[in-house]
Write an enzyme that holds these catalytic residues in place. Structure first.
Site, mmCIF file in Angstrom:
data_model
loop_
_atom_site.group_PDB
_atom_site.id
_atom_site.type_symbol
_atom_site.label_atom_id
_atom_site.label_comp_id
_atom_site.label_asym_id
_atom_site.label_seq_id
_atom_site.Cartn_x
_atom_site.Cartn_y
_atom_site.Cartn_z
ATOM 1 N N HIS A 1 2.716 7.179 2.145
ATOM 2 C CA HIS A 1 2.189 6.130 3.022
ATOM 3 C C HIS A 1 1.849 6.764 4.383
ATOM 4 C CE1 HIS A 1 2.046 2.553 5.552
ATOM 5 N NE2 HIS A 1 1.926 1.832 4.449
ATOM 6 N N GLU B 1 -5.803 2.876 1.761
ATOM 7 C CA GLU B 1 -5.349 2.116 2.926
ATOM 8 C C GLU B 1 -5.982 2.669 4.206
ATOM 9 O OE1 GLU B 1 -1.496 -0.135 2.347
ATOM 10 O OE2 GLU B 1 -0.916 1.870 2.909
HETATM 11 P P1 PGA Z 1 -0.164 -4.606 6.238
HETATM 12 O O1 PGA Z 1 0.392 -3.182 5.817
HETATM 13 O O2 PGA Z 1 -0.270 -5.470 5.020
HETATM 14 O O3 PGA Z 1 0.809 -5.111 7.240
HETATM 15 O O4 PGA Z 1 -1.501 -4.346 6.868
HETATM 16 C C1 PGA Z 1 -0.029 -2.566 4.639
HETATM 17 C C2 PGA Z 1 0.750 -1.307 4.416
HETATM 18 O O5 PGA Z 1 1.197 -0.679 5.379
HETATM 19 O O6 PGA Z 1 0.987 -0.930 3.248
#
Ligand code: PGA
Length: 265
Positions: free
Chosen positions: A135, A192
């Protein structure tokens, strides 16, 4: 231990950046699909939030609408590590259809003399089936390297835990080296965009579609999902172009997360 080599990709060998600028090539999300979308995976990433009491309240609220969730949707709960063993017991008792257990990280080393680490074997024994790996917050705040993510992917796979490898632009090619080619099909990739994480900024689904298509064509993972400010109001659009979502902010309140899942049905 497998040692990875990071080679800066030529633009031509991984053309997402180029594609992204060419808006004329944007696919229309609802008409142009390049994979089967009958199965979905939606992950609740609680990050380092929640005590056991709060998690208990969350489960009680979630359980009220759980039966209405599309049976084709796999819902994964990824709590903070201290809650994993407790949640594992709770899920057995509650027997909520399609609700599975995940983690937000695991050790890059096997079980053994690695003080402070949680090995994939520890987690396998608790029924953990999924692991969010690489992540952007782990890369940024914990200085996780490509090599460490690669080792974590290998550890997860050795225990039958499916890695959910997080990637973002412009380093997707380097980040994907974490997965050996022979294991692409065993892994889920979560795209992401940094700017969309926890910010409320909504990356247009058409833009997501282009990146997802690039990843799909080059790596053929088991599934590609999207994360970054996903909510009940925008998840439908993202599910037109991906196979699921990684949700943090809007997973923290059970009612909010349930609404998102029902919209996704
Ligand atoms: P969020 O975070 O849904 O708060 O934008 C997503 C993530 O960090 O996986």
């Amino acid at each position: 231990m497998r040692h990875i080599t990071i080679v800066k990709p030529e633009p031509a060998s991984f053309a997402l950046g180029i594609l992204k600028k060419n808006t004329a090539q944007l696919p229309t999300p609802s008409t142009q699909k390049w994979y089967s979308v009958s199965m979905k995976i939606i992950i609740a990433n609680w990050k380092s939030n929640k005590s056991i009491t709060e998690a208990q309240e969350w489960l009680a609220t979630f359980a009220r609408t759980a039966a209405q969730i599309d049976p084709q949707t796999t819902v994964v709960l990824a709590p903070p590590m201290p809650l994993v063993a407790w949640l594992s017991e709770q899920l057995k008792v509650l027997d909520l259809r399609n609700l599975q257990l995940g983690v937000q990280d695991l050790s890059p080393f096997p079980a053994g003399s690695y003080t402070g680490a949680t090995s994939s074997k520890n987690l396998e024994a608790l029924g953990v089936q999924w692991a969010i790996l690489g992540h952007s917050e782990r890369r940024r705040y914990f200085h996780e390297t490509y090599q460490e993510v690669a080792n974590k992917v290998d550890q997860a796979l050795s225990a039958g835990i499916t890695p959910i490898v997080c990637v973002d632009q412009p380093d997707i090619a380097q980040q994907m080296v974490a997965i050996e080619e022979s294991n692409w099909m065993e892994c889920v990739v979560a795209y992401e965009p940094l700017a969309a994480i926890g910010s409320g900024f909504e990356e247009p689904a058409g833009e997501v579609a282009i990146v997802v298509k690039g990843i799909e064509e080059q790596y053929h993972p088991q599934a590609i999902i999207y994360g970054g400010s996903v909510s009940a109001s925008n998840i439908k659009g993202y599910l037109e172009v991906t196979q699921g979502a990684l949700v943090a902010t809007h997973s923290l309140e059970a009612g909010d997360f349930s609404s998102l899942l029902l919209v996704a049905n």
